[in-house]
Design an enzyme around this catalytic site. Sequence first.
Site, mmCIF file in Angstrom:
data_model
loop_
_atom_site.group_PDB
_atom_site.id
_atom_site.type_symbol
_atom_site.label_atom_id
_atom_site.label_comp_id
_atom_site.label_asym_id
_atom_site.label_seq_id
_atom_site.Cartn_x
_atom_site.Cartn_y
_atom_site.Cartn_z
ATOM 1 C CG ASP A 112 12.739 -3.072 -16.362
ATOM 2 O OD1 ASP A 112 13.543 -2.633 -15.596
ATOM 3 O OD2 ASP A 112 11.714 -2.250 -16.671
ATOM 4 C CB ILE A 113 8.410 -3.480 -13.209
ATOM 5 C CG1 ILE A 113 9.016 -4.557 -12.196
ATOM 6 C CG2 ILE A 113 7.022 -3.081 -12.944
ATOM 7 C CD1 ILE A 113 8.717 -4.020 -10.685
ATOM 8 C CD GLU A 170 12.818 0.196 -13.306
ATOM 9 O OE1 GLU A 170 12.606 0.654 -14.064
ATOM 10 O OE2 GLU A 170 13.486 0.572 -12.005
#
Length: 615
Positions: A482-483, A525
């Site tokens: 995940d960002i 994301e």
Amino acid sequence: MVMIWMFSIRFFCLLMLGVTALCMPAQAAPLHVNSTTQIYELNSVVEHLEDKSGQLTINEIRDTESSLQWLISRKSNPNFGFSQSAYWFRITLINQNHAAARLSLVINNPLLDQVTLYKYSSDKLLEAVETGDRKAFSQRPHEHLSFVFPVTVAANEPLTLYIRVSSEGSVQVPLSLYDYDYYHHYIEEQKLIIQGLYFGVLIFMMVFNLFVYFRTKAASHLFFVLYVLSAGLLLAGLNGLGYKYLWQPFTHFQQHHIAIFTALSGIFLSAFIYRFLGLQKKKGSITGRLLLIVIGAFILLLLLSTLIAYHDSVRAALLLLLVPLIIGLYSGLKKWNRDGSANTYFTLAWAQFLIFLLAVLLAKFGIIPRTFLSDDILAWTTLLQVVLFSMALGERMNGERKKRIQAQKQIIRMQGLHKKELELQVKERTAELKLANEQLEVLATTDALTGLYNRRHFLNQAQQLINISIRHQHPIAMVMLDIDHFKEVNDSHGHAAGDHVLRELSKALAMTSRQTDIIGRVGGEEFAILLIDATPSMAGMLAERLRGAVEALTIAFEGTPIPLTISAGICTKTISQKNVPVLDMMRCADSGLYQAKEEGRNRVISKPLPETQQG
């Protein structure tokens, strides 16, 4: 010019002298008969007398015989044309042998209305025989097609024959004298054989073209068959076959059958020409209109044939018949080089028939003498016409068949070209459909923004690969990443910048991962990577390499740099674990992702798949 006039006058004088010599009043020599001669020559032994009133009796003839203008017939076929007069013929026979001579006197014209034969020996009437086609056929002295009279000439006694003839039709009196046995055993049988062959050919032509009509439904063949039937009945009537074998009980019909069958022949012949030339397709054709008028005239004549005088109806029918003959010949000559052999046969049929029909008409009207040319040529020229017409129809049918074959070949060729074109179109369309399906499949399986697998397709592919790995006992691992602080990117730089970041991250993941690994965007994301043939240590190294590659990215949007890091969780399973759902591995990896977030982000946490989560 004077010389020409003098030559013409001399020629005319010589012609008149010749005619006078042929028909001059004189006493004919008697004919000597015997028991050995088979055929007798009657030229110069027959005398004839015209009775314009038609009222003279045999007694009046004999009482005033010396004062009457008897003429010697220089020909055996006297022809007086259409005449209201009665005609008397006189023949004297002398038998100088010791035995009686049995003879047959033949008048070969079965259409004469009244024929009476008187036999005199010296001044004694031996017998009077009355016949003609107005009387029942059974009343004839001999039931033959023509009028046949048995004549017996006693030894050393003269016998004088008087023959009275009258008819509404053409008065043609072809006289013949034969030995009795020779005529009945040879001449009569020979004629029947020839006529049988003749009408056999006509019937064959008619039946053949009738079968062709049933097969092709061509009206020209039907009208041709009806014409052959009508013409055959007309010829049967002309030679006596019709009266003897077909309509013997109907004496009244015998008086009118020539006009009736001539009219029917004209109707069907005109209709045949109309259809053969295809005039029904040519609206406004003068030839077509003229033929229709002729057909109407023949129909009117047919209806009136029993109401008007016989000689008038026959004359009208014969003259009217010339119209379709001339039209047929003219049309054939006009199209001589257009329709090939069919038109050649058609034209020849008309040419020969018209020539010989004119000879028959001239003989019927008494303009030329009755000879073989006018006696039997009508039958044979009709047969030749029928044969030529049949050949013309056959050539026309062959021509049309060839045209159909050519058309079929053209159609097949066009179908081949069309098939090739269609195959090409199908091939192109198939390629287009394949491309469209591939595009649809891409749209259905990939994420529109990043180009990676979408969640649904990633789950399907990942589950299949997990099952394969379990079956072959290969290690496998799931990475969820995940960002970090992605919400701040959207809030600070806008959603367009966020989309740009997601695309650049996807490229980095695709470039850093192995070809055997599959990557999918499973959330906003959030991304998932399934690592094939990856042990726990190898999975940790691959995930760490991914994290480092992302951290080293230089991403700028509209000139503004955007730093980027990711947090990742790894889920590994042992070879002994069976029936592992993909969602279980994703939840396991997701728990490692959450732990990485809690421990400060920009890190990788690996966890084994709990044993309790096996299927």
